[in-house]
Design a protein around this motif. Structure first.
Motif, PDB file in Angstrom:
ATOM      1  N   ILE A  74       0.812  -1.223   0.098  1.00  0.00           N
ATOM      2  CA  ILE A  74      -0.055  -0.095   0.059  1.00  0.00           C
ATOM      3  C   ILE A  74       0.818   1.290   0.032  1.00  0.00           C
ATOM      4  O   ILE A  74       0.672   2.104  -0.757  1.00  0.00           O
ATOM      5  N   VAL A  75       1.913   1.288   0.687  1.00  0.00           N
ATOM      6  CA  VAL A  75       2.703   2.425   0.827  1.00  0.00           C
ATOM      7  C   VAL A  75       3.537   2.666  -0.390  1.00  0.00           C
ATOM      8  O   VAL A  75       3.612   3.824  -0.661  1.00  0.00           O
ATOM      9  N   SER A  76       3.922   1.612  -1.061  1.00  0.00           N
ATOM     10  CA  SER A  76       4.590   1.862  -2.361  1.00  0.00           C
ATOM     11  C   SER A  76       3.891   2.390  -3.271  1.00  0.00           C
ATOM     12  O   SER A  76       4.408   2.899  -4.500  1.00  0.00           O
ATOM     13  N   LYS A  77       2.443   2.042  -3.379  1.00  0.00           N
ATOM     14  CA  LYS A  77       1.461   2.325  -4.219  1.00  0.00           C
ATOM     15  C   LYS A  77       1.075   4.061  -3.914  1.00  0.00           C
ATOM     16  O   LYS A  77       0.587   4.510  -4.777  1.00  0.00           O
ATOM     17  N   THR A  78       1.158   4.473  -2.867  1.00  0.00           N
ATOM     18  CA  THR A  78       0.889   5.701  -2.570  1.00  0.00           C
ATOM     19  C   THR A  78       1.975   6.992  -3.204  1.00  0.00           C
ATOM     20  O   THR A  78       2.953   6.657  -3.268  1.00  0.00           O
ATOM     21  N   LYS A  79       1.132   8.065  -3.612  1.00  0.00           N
ATOM     22  CA  LYS A  79       1.961   9.052  -4.240  1.00  0.00           C
ATOM     23  C   LYS A  79       2.284   9.860  -3.588  1.00  0.00           C
ATOM     24  O   LYS A  79       1.374  10.992  -3.223  1.00  0.00           O
ATOM     25  N   PHE A  80       3.421  10.067  -3.004  1.00  0.00           N
ATOM     26  CA  PHE A  80       3.981  11.133  -2.001  1.00  0.00           C
ATOM     27  C   PHE A  80       4.383  12.268  -2.943  1.00  0.00           C
ATOM     28  O   PHE A  80       4.839  12.050  -3.977  1.00  0.00           O
ATOM     29  N   ASP A  81       4.369  13.540  -2.364  1.00  0.00           N
ATOM     30  CA  ASP A  81       4.778  14.675  -2.991  1.00  0.00           C
ATOM     31  C   ASP A  81       6.261  14.820  -3.165  1.00  0.00           C
ATOM     32  O   ASP A  81       7.085  13.885  -2.745  1.00  0.00           O
ATOM     33  N   ALA A  82       6.835  16.026  -3.809  1.00  0.00           N
ATOM     34  CA  ALA A  82       8.402  16.205  -3.905  1.00  0.00           C
ATOM     35  C   ALA A  82       8.900  16.044  -2.564  1.00  0.00           C
ATOM     36  O   ALA A  82      10.228  15.897  -2.480  1.00  0.00           O
ATOM     37  N   ASN A  83       8.201  16.556  -1.438  1.00  0.00           N
ATOM     38  CA  ASN A  83       8.799  16.442  -0.202  1.00  0.00           C
ATOM     39  C   ASN A  83       8.809  15.267   0.504  1.00  0.00           C
ATOM     40  O   ASN A  83       9.104  15.026   1.807  1.00  0.00           O
ATOM     41  N   GLY A  84       8.030  14.059  -0.043  1.00  0.00           N
ATOM     42  CA  GLY A  84       7.807  12.819   0.575  1.00  0.00           C
ATOM     43  C   GLY A  84       6.598  12.821   1.439  1.00  0.00           C
ATOM     44  O   GLY A  84       6.593  11.960   2.208  1.00  0.00           O
ATOM     45  N   LEU A  85       5.686  13.734   1.208  1.00  0.00           N
ATOM     46  CA  LEU A  85       4.511  13.970   1.999  1.00  0.00           C
ATOM     47  C   LEU A  85       3.287  13.727   1.402  1.00  0.00           C
ATOM     48  O   LEU A  85       2.872  13.784  -0.027  1.00  0.00           O
ATOM     49  N   ILE A  86       2.135  13.248   2.028  1.00  0.00           N
ATOM     50  CA  ILE A  86       0.838  13.222   1.582  1.00  0.00           C
ATOM     51  C   ILE A  86      -0.146  14.050   2.511  1.00  0.00           C
ATOM     52  O   ILE A  86       0.121  13.897   3.772  1.00  0.00           O
ATOM     53  N   SER A  87      -1.161  14.496   2.056  1.00  0.00           N
ATOM     54  CA  SER A  87      -1.868  15.302   3.126  1.00  0.00           C
ATOM     55  C   SER A  87      -3.012  13.967   3.796  1.00  0.00           C
ATOM     56  O   SER A  87      -3.236  13.164   3.209  1.00  0.00           O
ATOM     57  N   ALA A  88      -2.988  14.174   4.913  1.00  0.00           N
ATOM     58  CA  ALA A  88      -3.826  13.269   5.820  1.00  0.00           C
ATOM     59  C   ALA A  88      -5.047  13.858   6.621  1.00  0.00           C
ATOM     60  O   ALA A  88      -4.588  14.995   7.488  1.00  0.00           O
ATOM     61  N   ILE A  89      -6.226  13.532   6.163  1.00  0.00           N
ATOM     62  CA  ILE A  89      -7.359  14.072   7.125  1.00  0.00           C
ATOM     63  C   ILE A  89      -7.903  13.077   8.080  1.00  0.00           C
ATOM     64  O   ILE A  89      -8.035  11.959   7.643  1.00  0.00           O
ATOM     65  N   ALA A  90      -8.148  13.650   9.212  1.00  0.00           N
ATOM     66  CA  ALA A  90      -8.541  12.883  10.240  1.00  0.00           C
ATOM     67  C   ALA A  90      -9.986  13.220  10.407  1.00  0.00           C
ATOM     68  O   ALA A  90     -10.525  14.462  10.442  1.00  0.00           O
ATOM     69  N   GLN A  91     -10.893  12.289  10.452  1.00  0.00           N
ATOM     70  CA  GLN A  91     -12.379  12.544  10.389  1.00  0.00           C
ATOM     71  C   GLN A  91     -12.939  11.457  11.637  1.00  0.00           C
ATOM     72  O   GLN A  91     -12.552  10.592  11.595  1.00  0.00           O
ATOM     73  N   ASP A  92     -13.724  12.157  12.564  1.00  0.00           N
ATOM     74  CA  ASP A  92     -14.346  11.122  13.645  1.00  0.00           C
ATOM     75  C   ASP A  92     -15.622  10.207  12.766  1.00  0.00           C
ATOM     76  O   ASP A  92     -15.844  10.550  11.646  1.00  0.00           O
ATOM     77  N   THR A  93     -16.214   9.446  13.757  1.00  0.00           N
ATOM     78  CA  THR A  93     -17.084   8.683  13.222  1.00  0.00           C
ATOM     79  C   THR A  93     -18.507   9.105  13.021  1.00  0.00           C
ATOM     80  O   THR A  93     -19.235   8.739  12.510  1.00  0.00           O
ATOM     81  N   LYS A  94     -18.574  10.656  13.261  1.00  0.00           N
ATOM     82  CA  LYS A  94     -19.897  11.256  13.139  1.00  0.00           C
ATOM     83  C   LYS A  94     -19.662  12.003  11.969  1.00  0.00           C
ATOM     84  O   LYS A  94     -20.471  12.742  11.273  1.00  0.00           O
TER      85      LYS A  94
END
Length: 136
Positions: free
Chosen positions: A14-34
């Protein structure tokens, strides 16, 4: 609901298929169960891998240039329930069980600046003081 981590080889795939940006990062959104969006942060490959393997959410701190395990100092942890990558594989949505508040200001969500015709208006007040959160 509880998170069941995939085997390490599956996480690595999964990590190898993830497209990280030029800085090696992806945006990560945290959402609660509601469905409330709690925060947006960044993950590098190590943070994503650790999160998927352990179920405890870990981010990459751009200011400290190190891994940041949510709640490490404040106790306001995030436990993964489900993770989803977007269609381009360059952003991750994490549905989490949030202990306490997500925002460093003591609010449940980081998204509390509402846009109105008169300018910005805070839509939520702190639920806990920063002194209580961080002990200073």
């Amino acid at each position: 609901m509880t998170y069941t981590p995939p085997a390490p080889a599956i996480v690595d795939d999964i990590v190898s298929k993830t497209k990280f940006d030029a800085n090696g990062l992806i945006s990560a959104i945290a959402q609660d169960t509601k469905g409330v969006i709690l925060m947006l942060a960044w993950m590098n490959a190590d943070a994503l891998r650790e999160t998927l393997l352990t179920g405890r959410v870990c981010y990459w701190s751009r200011s400290r240039q190190s891994l940041w395990r949510k709640g490490e100092t404040s106790g306001q942890q995030q436990h993964l329930i489900e993770a989803r990558l977007d269609c381009d594989m360059d952003a991750v949505l994490m549905i989490v069980d949030q202990t306490g508040v997500a925002c460093h200001t003591g609010r449940r969500s980081c998204f509390y600046h509402g846009v109105t015709p008169d300018g910005l208006r805070d839509t939520a007040q702190p639920e806990i003081s920063t002194k209580e959160l961080y002990g200073h």
